[in-house]
Write an enzyme that holds these catalytic residues in place. Structure first.
Site, mmCIF file in Angstrom:
data_model
loop_
_atom_site.group_PDB
_atom_site.id
_atom_site.type_symbol
_atom_site.label_atom_id
_atom_site.label_comp_id
_atom_site.label_asym_id
_atom_site.label_seq_id
_atom_site.Cartn_x
_atom_site.Cartn_y
_atom_site.Cartn_z
ATOM 1 N N SER A 16 0.839 -1.197 0.000
ATOM 2 C CA SER A 16 0.000 0.000 0.000
ATOM 3 C C SER A 16 0.881 1.256 0.000
ATOM 4 C CB SER A 16 -0.915 -0.022 1.235
ATOM 5 O OG SER A 16 -1.628 1.184 1.309
ATOM 6 N N HIS A 70 -1.078 -0.797 -4.282
ATOM 7 C CA HIS A 70 -2.412 -0.381 -3.851
ATOM 8 C C HIS A 70 -2.394 1.115 -3.523
ATOM 9 C CE1 HIS A 70 -6.324 -1.291 -1.928
ATOM 10 N NE2 HIS A 70 -5.978 -0.432 -0.999
ATOM 11 N N ASP A 118 -4.558 4.167 -2.046
ATOM 12 C CA ASP A 118 -5.759 4.531 -1.283
ATOM 13 C C ASP A 118 -6.167 5.960 -1.575
ATOM 14 O OD1 ASP A 118 -6.351 2.193 0.275
ATOM 15 O OD2 ASP A 118 -4.496 2.574 1.368
ATOM 16 N N MET A 154 -8.593 8.863 -0.816
ATOM 17 C CA MET A 154 -9.546 9.288 0.229
ATOM 18 C C MET A 154 -9.872 10.761 0.036
ATOM 19 S SD MET A 154 -7.872 7.477 3.555
ATOM 20 C CE MET A 154 -7.098 5.872 3.488
ATOM 21 N N HIS A 198 -7.958 2.239 -4.949
ATOM 22 C CA HIS A 198 -9.070 1.945 -4.039
ATOM 23 C C HIS A 198 -9.755 3.272 -3.720
ATOM 24 C CE1 HIS A 198 -10.157 0.582 0.362
ATOM 25 N NE2 HIS A 198 -11.229 0.789 -0.382
ATOM 26 N N MET A 226 -12.036 5.580 -1.977
ATOM 27 C CA MET A 226 -12.857 5.802 -0.784
ATOM 28 C C MET A 226 -13.368 7.231 -0.895
ATOM 29 S SD MET A 226 -10.293 3.875 1.862
ATOM 30 C CE MET A 226 -8.958 3.917 0.688
ATOM 31 N N MET A 259 -12.666 -5.138 3.297
ATOM 32 C CA MET A 259 -11.957 -4.276 4.245
ATOM 33 C C MET A 259 -11.916 -4.979 5.600
ATOM 34 S SD MET A 259 -11.097 -1.376 2.745
ATOM 35 C CE MET A 259 -10.486 -0.686 4.270
ATOM 36 N N PHE A 276 -7.534 5.013 7.530
ATOM 37 C CA PHE A 276 -6.157 5.146 8.013
ATOM 38 C C PHE A 276 -5.399 3.826 7.940
ATOM 39 C CE2 PHE A 276 -8.708 8.430 9.894
ATOM 40 C CZ PHE A 276 -7.908 9.560 9.734
ATOM 41 N N GLY A 278 -2.444 1.335 9.577
ATOM 42 C CA GLY A 278 -1.978 1.026 10.932
ATOM 43 C C GLY A 278 -3.060 0.636 11.926
ATOM 44 N N ASP A 326 -7.829 -6.158 2.865
ATOM 45 C CA ASP A 326 -7.125 -4.885 3.027
ATOM 46 C C ASP A 326 -7.347 -4.318 4.425
ATOM 47 O OD1 ASP A 326 -5.971 -2.384 2.610
ATOM 48 O OD2 ASP A 326 -7.652 -1.614 1.430
ATOM 49 N N GLY A 327 -6.237 -4.146 5.158
ATOM 50 C CA GLY A 327 -6.308 -3.495 6.471
ATOM 51 C C GLY A 327 -5.784 -4.379 7.588
ATOM 52 N N GLY A 328 -4.757 -3.893 8.275
ATOM 53 C CA GLY A 328 -4.244 -4.622 9.435
ATOM 54 C C GLY A 328 -3.534 -5.920 9.096
ATOM 55 N N SER A 331 1.522 -0.700 6.645
ATOM 56 C CA SER A 331 2.448 -0.478 7.764
ATOM 57 C C SER A 331 3.397 -1.656 7.980
ATOM 58 C CB SER A 331 1.701 -0.244 9.074
ATOM 59 O OG SER A 331 0.452 0.280 8.861
HETATM 60 C C1 DX5 Z 1 -7.312 1.776 4.937
HETATM 61 C C2 DX5 Z 1 -6.702 1.502 3.585
HETATM 62 C C3 DX5 Z 1 -5.665 0.406 3.578
HETATM 63 C C4 DX5 Z 1 -4.404 0.757 4.331
HETATM 64 C C5 DX5 Z 1 -3.678 -0.502 4.731
HETATM 65 O O1 DX5 Z 1 -8.335 2.700 4.782
HETATM 66 O O2 DX5 Z 1 -7.711 1.132 2.663
HETATM 67 O O3 DX5 Z 1 -5.328 0.060 2.242
HETATM 68 O O4 DX5 Z 1 -3.520 1.545 3.554
HETATM 69 O O5 DX5 Z 1 -2.701 -0.178 5.644
HETATM 70 P P1 DX5 Z 1 -2.320 -1.157 6.842
HETATM 71 O O6 DX5 Z 1 -1.764 -2.398 6.205
HETATM 72 O O7 DX5 Z 1 -1.321 -0.386 7.618
HETATM 73 O O8 DX5 Z 1 -3.573 -1.437 7.619
HETATM 74 ZN ZN ZN Z 2 -7.108 0.322 0.641
#
Ligand code: DX5
Ligand code: ZN
Length: 217
Positions: A11, A35, A37, A39, A68, A70, A139, A145, A147, A175-177, A198
């Site tokens: 990402s 990827h 993001d 936003m 992606h 958002m 998701m 965000f 992290g 995607d996420g965490g 992260s």
């Molecule tokens: C969150 C994003 C994710 C994010 C992933 O809104 O869509 O793509 O960048 O980052 P980590 O892997 O740190 O959760």
């Molecule tokens: Zn994303």
């Protein structure tokens, strides 16, 4: 069914953006997609990248760019991201006035189309779109965000998608965490495209961190 290959998708949000060229050099050749993001400070409480940034990235890498979105009005802005070189576009269905029409518009341009699903939206709600999409982005955090902590219950959605997939060809992206443990669990459960921010850029070698997701228990 043909087993899809696992893609680890770094990402961009977690890269050192002041040195984007250097950051891109840290990404191993085995990585096929990045990827991005997007936003808008409206659909989510954060503002990140627009088409102009994507266009610069397009010039800096030959890897596929997975945008992606958002944002509240993907119907209006998806074409800008395609003009600037996105290879894949996902959007959140509740943000579009006509999700099917948008999926078709994206695919017509030879770009892969995906639907992104927040953790609290039942996967059943996108059942009618599944024959049309190239991928479903699950998701595993609330969008906004990097992290955040992985939401374990999202793994159940993978089971559902695998059951429904039959002869359909969509890929399952998560995607996420994602770290070595949550990434591993997602792969074992059947996710094929694994986004990680992260964890991959926490320091040390990106290649090693990718290997930790792929091969460590
Ligand atoms: C969150 C994003 C994710 C994010 C992933 O809104 O869509 O793509 O960048 O980052 P980590 O892997 O740190 O959760
Ligand atoms: Zn994303």
């Amino acid at each position: 069914m043909i087993k899809k290959r696992i893609e680890i998708i770094p990402s961009v949000l977690s890269m050192d953006l002041a040195c984007i060229k250097e950051s891109l050099k840290m990404i191993p050749n085995s990585v096929n997609m990045l990827h991005l993001d997007v936003m808008d400070g409206h659909y989510v409480n954060n503002i990140t990248f627009g088409p102009v940034f994507l266009r610069s990235m397009r010039r800096a890498t030959r890897k596929k760019i997975d945008a992606h979105l958002m944002i509240t009005n993907p119907d209006k802005y998806a074409s800008d991201f395609m003009d600037c070189g996105a290879d894949l576009i996902s959007f959140h269905p509740e943000t579009s006035s006509k999700p099917l029409k948008l999926i078709q518009q994206i695919k017509k341009r030879g770009v892969k189309a995906g639907l992104a699903l927040n953790p609290d939206i039942p996967v059943k709600s996108i059942l009618k779109y599944l024959p049309h999409v190239d991928y479903v982005l699950l998701m595993s955090v609330f969008p906004g965000f990097a992290g955040q902590e992985f939401i374990e219950s999202v793994l159940e959605k993978i089971d559902y998608l695998k059951r429904e997939r039959g002869r359909m060809k969509f890929a399952i992206e998560i995607d996420g965490g994602i770290n070595n443990l949550t990434g591993r669990r997602s792969i074992e459960r059947g996710a094929e495209w694994i986004v990680s921010g992260s964890y991959l850029f926490r320091g040390g070698s990106v290649q090693k961190n990718i290997e930790r997701i792929l091969y460590d228990a």
